[in-house]
Design a protein around this motif. Sequence first.
Motif, mmCIF file in Angstrom:
data_model
loop_
_atom_site.group_PDB
_atom_site.id
_atom_site.type_symbol
_atom_site.label_atom_id
_atom_site.label_comp_id
_atom_site.label_asym_id
_atom_site.label_seq_id
_atom_site.Cartn_x
_atom_site.Cartn_y
_atom_site.Cartn_z
ATOM 1 N N GLY A 15 -1.034 -26.222 -8.531
ATOM 2 C CA GLY A 15 -2.132 -25.053 -7.924
ATOM 3 C C GLY A 15 -3.613 -25.339 -7.799
ATOM 4 N N ILE A 16 -4.496 -25.654 -8.739
ATOM 5 C CA ILE A 16 -5.907 -26.078 -8.134
ATOM 6 C C ILE A 16 -5.950 -27.365 -6.897
ATOM 7 N N TYR A 17 -5.266 -28.909 -6.826
ATOM 8 C CA TYR A 17 -5.622 -29.545 -5.772
ATOM 9 C C TYR A 17 -5.530 -28.342 -4.075
ATOM 10 N N PHE A 18 -4.038 -27.779 -5.022
ATOM 11 C CA PHE A 18 -3.809 -26.909 -3.505
ATOM 12 C C PHE A 18 -5.175 -25.824 -3.143
ATOM 13 N N ALA A 19 -5.668 -25.298 -4.135
ATOM 14 C CA ALA A 19 -6.557 -24.340 -3.476
ATOM 15 C C ALA A 19 -7.593 -24.482 -3.181
ATOM 16 N N TYR A 33 -11.358 -26.060 1.179
ATOM 17 C CA TYR A 33 -11.938 -27.634 1.852
ATOM 18 C C TYR A 33 -11.607 -27.325 3.836
ATOM 19 N N THR A 34 -10.266 -27.044 3.365
ATOM 20 C CA THR A 34 -9.708 -26.689 5.282
ATOM 21 C C THR A 34 -10.315 -24.997 5.628
ATOM 22 N N GLU A 35 -10.153 -24.627 4.738
ATOM 23 C CA GLU A 35 -11.191 -23.303 5.310
ATOM 24 C C GLU A 35 -12.826 -23.361 5.674
ATOM 25 N N MET A 36 -13.598 -24.321 5.038
ATOM 26 C CA MET A 36 -14.839 -24.654 5.493
ATOM 27 C C MET A 36 -14.999 -25.732 6.742
ATOM 28 N N TRP A 69 -17.238 -23.911 -3.822
ATOM 29 C CA TRP A 69 -16.056 -24.503 -4.097
ATOM 30 C C TRP A 69 -16.016 -24.215 -5.684
ATOM 31 N N LYS A 70 -17.099 -24.092 -6.026
ATOM 32 C CA LYS A 70 -17.672 -23.877 -7.877
ATOM 33 C C LYS A 70 -17.192 -22.445 -8.072
ATOM 34 N N MET A 129 -8.025 -37.296 0.523
ATOM 35 C CA MET A 129 -9.218 -35.900 1.299
ATOM 36 C C MET A 129 -10.583 -36.511 0.675
ATOM 37 N N VAL A 130 -10.550 -37.187 -0.070
ATOM 38 C CA VAL A 130 -11.787 -37.714 -0.603
ATOM 39 C C VAL A 130 -12.692 -38.649 0.063
ATOM 40 N N ILE A 131 -11.901 -39.330 1.007
ATOM 41 C CA ILE A 131 -12.521 -40.611 1.843
ATOM 42 C C ILE A 131 -12.506 -39.675 3.541
#
Length: 1008
Positions: free
Chosen positions: A383-387, A392-395, A483-484, A769-771
């Motif tokens: 759940g945290i990953y998809f959140a 990230y996509t919204e930003m 995000w924090k 995603m981090v790359i």
Amino acid sequence: MEDQDASIAAFSSSPLFSFMSLMFLLAVPHRFPLEFRSANYLLRLSLFMEGVNDGFLHNCQGLSVSFPPDSEARKHRQETAASSPPYPLSREGEAVIITALAAMRRITGKAKDETLIELQSARAADESSGNGSLSERAPLPGNTETDKLHPSKDTVFFRDGVRRIDFVLSYVDDKDGEKKQERRRAFEANLEKTGLELETEDKSDSKDQKTYFLKIHAPRDVLATYADVLKIKVPFKKSDIPQSQDVALEWFTQTFRLPGNIMHPEPDYFTYHFDKTKTDFFLIGDKDTFFPPSTRNRIVFYILSRCAYYKEGQKDREKTGIKRLLSNGTYTAAFPLHDCRYWKKGRNAEERYNLYKHWARFLCFYKEQPLNLIKKYYGEKIGIYFAWLGFYTEMLFLAAVVGLICFIYGVLSYDDNITSKEICDPKIGGSIMMCPLCDKNCTFWRLDSTCLSSWQSHLFDNEATVFFAMFMGIWVTLFLEFWKRRQARLEYEWDLVDFEEEQQELQTRPEFEIKCTNRRPNKITQEMEPYLPLHSRCARYCLSGATVTFWISLILACITGVIAYRLAVYASFASIIGNHGGESGNHKNKTLLVGGLITPQLATSVTASCINFVIIMILNFFYEKVAIWITDMEIPKTHLEYENRLITKMFMFQFVNYYSSCFYVAFFKGKFVGYPGNYTYMFGKWKKFRNEECDPGGCLIELTTQLLIVMAGKQLWGNIQEALLPLMRNWWSSRKGRHNPENHYSRWEQDHVLQNFSQLGLFYEYLEMVIQFGFITLFVASFPLAPLLALFNNILEIRVDAWKFTTQFRRPVASKARNIGAWQEILNSVAILSVVTNAFIMAFTSDMIPRMVYLYAYSNSTSMKGYINSSLSEYRIPIRPRNMTEDNWFHHFNTTCRYRDYRHPPGHENEYTHTMQFWHILAAKMAFIIIMEHVVFVVKFFIAWMIPDVPSDVKARIKRERYLIQEHLHNYEVEKLKLQLSASFITEPQTSETSLTPDKHEVLSECL
């Protein structure tokens, strides 16, 4: 006696007994009780005889019911059955009816689902009349046909239909069967000792006739015990804090919202760690459903990971855990079950169906994600990953919009680009003869041949690029800080506050407990615990570090090889150009182009980028296995340590692997070239590999090309891997031995053919995603459209990942995670580094600073006219080169050629040394780097200081929950003490009651 009972049970379940029961029922109806002679049940019974001649039931004339012939008979029977009142069935009557139905199914050859339609309607009629359904009564002993008559094998319960399947193990018989059978017997015996209940499905019931399935159920007592051990939070009071209502723009956001029952599948509660001794303190409604399936499979997996498979009296610490049994082939798979098929709701189970309908389909790409439902079904870690991915996509949407505006500015300012106009002007660019770009097979060329590449470079190298580079430095800070806050809210809503501190010891890896034989007392608990000696730890770390260093050196060697390829192949492209030009005979005013459109520099850059991408993929494939091996060798103590070490190793490698070529083009290519007559060579002059010069349009357009190929290629390849590979593997595994529709297979067989979601599954998703995050931040100044490409990719990525989890993967074991872990620190590091890299790109790769220095310091008309001539230096050609024909000498003798640099012309007292303009530009570049870095860093730190990591309302809720926990625990203990003291008063003898009552009242008052 037991053997006799077993024989009777076996005979009662045989086809012969079923057929005899049916014949007895139809032939001798007058000897049955009244309930069997009721028109209601016998007419319903007759409806199952479709496919059998309707005249078959005409023998039942003693039942006072006449049947019309043919198709009208069935209609009449249905109407009669619906109108006649049902009689109550006794338990014995149910047994005969069900046995008769089984026999009829054999006679008619009908499918199980078809023959049970009327049985379900009969049960519904019984329930409505108050007689109770068949399922509500006790199961019939020895009635195996009843189990086979279940409407569908798509169930998550044992054969009794009551106990839920929490986990499934599968295995097959093979050549090494005796050893594996011994391990399985010992393992399953130890599982039963822990309180788990087991049920085996024989291989004869599986469609491949090879696989056994061991179903595991955790009773309430086991769940309660390990929930106490694992400190699982459960509700004790319904939340009284009102939910915030989004009023602003509700009409607009309604389009993107999901139904309330999907977004919030559970009410909001205040929670506390489960305590087995205080069960009445918690809100326990239904004890069977108090622990959700995700919690149940987490508890069972915890037991499986620590259960030994050696016999009593033996002690072999390595023979522990389901992971070792899977690795040595004792079991072939271990997984919890999905609750239903993804395209169809199950019985009292629809979470997977809802996830597929509202989340996994691509047509839902514009909808919000049902994060609470994802957490409930898959666990907090997924759940945290998809959140994070959704946030990230919204930003990215904001960054993509600003980048698109900057690109549009470059397009609209196309006609105002004086520099490109001078290059394309035949009188200016066409009259400037440039020096050859290589030592062999390279001709002199006219500057106006770079007209197209100069226009392309202007699209990305303009005034808006500076603004966008600074904006992205601030955007990164906003993304991380917001995000924090989002993460802190999820921590509270998902009961993850203070999770890590309390769970550290419980996360100890079984591998650490097995491999570390040394013991020492814990400094806090004073209990003996395993540990790894210092000398062993140092040796393992040294070997690990040496391995990582070797692989990073291998990457650098591959990059050096690609650079050598660039230098060597350029001569080949130049040779092609010469041949092409000789045929056309038209090279006076244009550089001869490969294919008529591509310059040799661009052709070299594109082919080298493609080769580099292939090398990146190959090295990734091998290094992933090496990184896992050396991390296992280090034997980390906890799962958190294991993941963090693996993340560090993999990201270091991926950072060098993916970004090294971009760093080369951005900061090294064209920077150490020298000048005609004194060029710099890569491996020395004897190798004749002259250092590369940038494309005539500038190095920035080459960096854009490199970034586009590597970034887009990685995203395309990643989506192909994620979407097609699981689909093809599942298709291949499911086609083996399967010749029937999906609903003919049990739930565990349907899940068994799906792909296994490994423990490192999320690791690769985060890494991808981090790359990508590095691409859109470290080098975004060279390609403002990178966030837009990332946005499109992530919209697809969310739905592809959701589709994989819902349809192609087995249900993963639920696990908790408070945050995204070490990835947060990596993102922070990349964010800080991105400010530096973009400042250097704007200063040393872009032509922005030289243009600004010329505009404000050297231009006479406050315009860019004359910039091209100012940016080129002259070189005296001593003699006509031997490889140049008279045609290539442009029909006249030229004594000089031009090259990109700021050096004194020939004949000057300091010829070929840097001019003062060079030093002015260098000083401006350094000043720009310092100013940009300080401005962005000041803004970043100010924003980080202004935005608190935890929202104020979340802080208030956490404080209120802690207050309520203390208050309710205090009241609970007081009430419990009152009850204990009251019970002691009642049990006291009457003779001593009067003398002791005052003292006990004093004790009670002191306790209160």
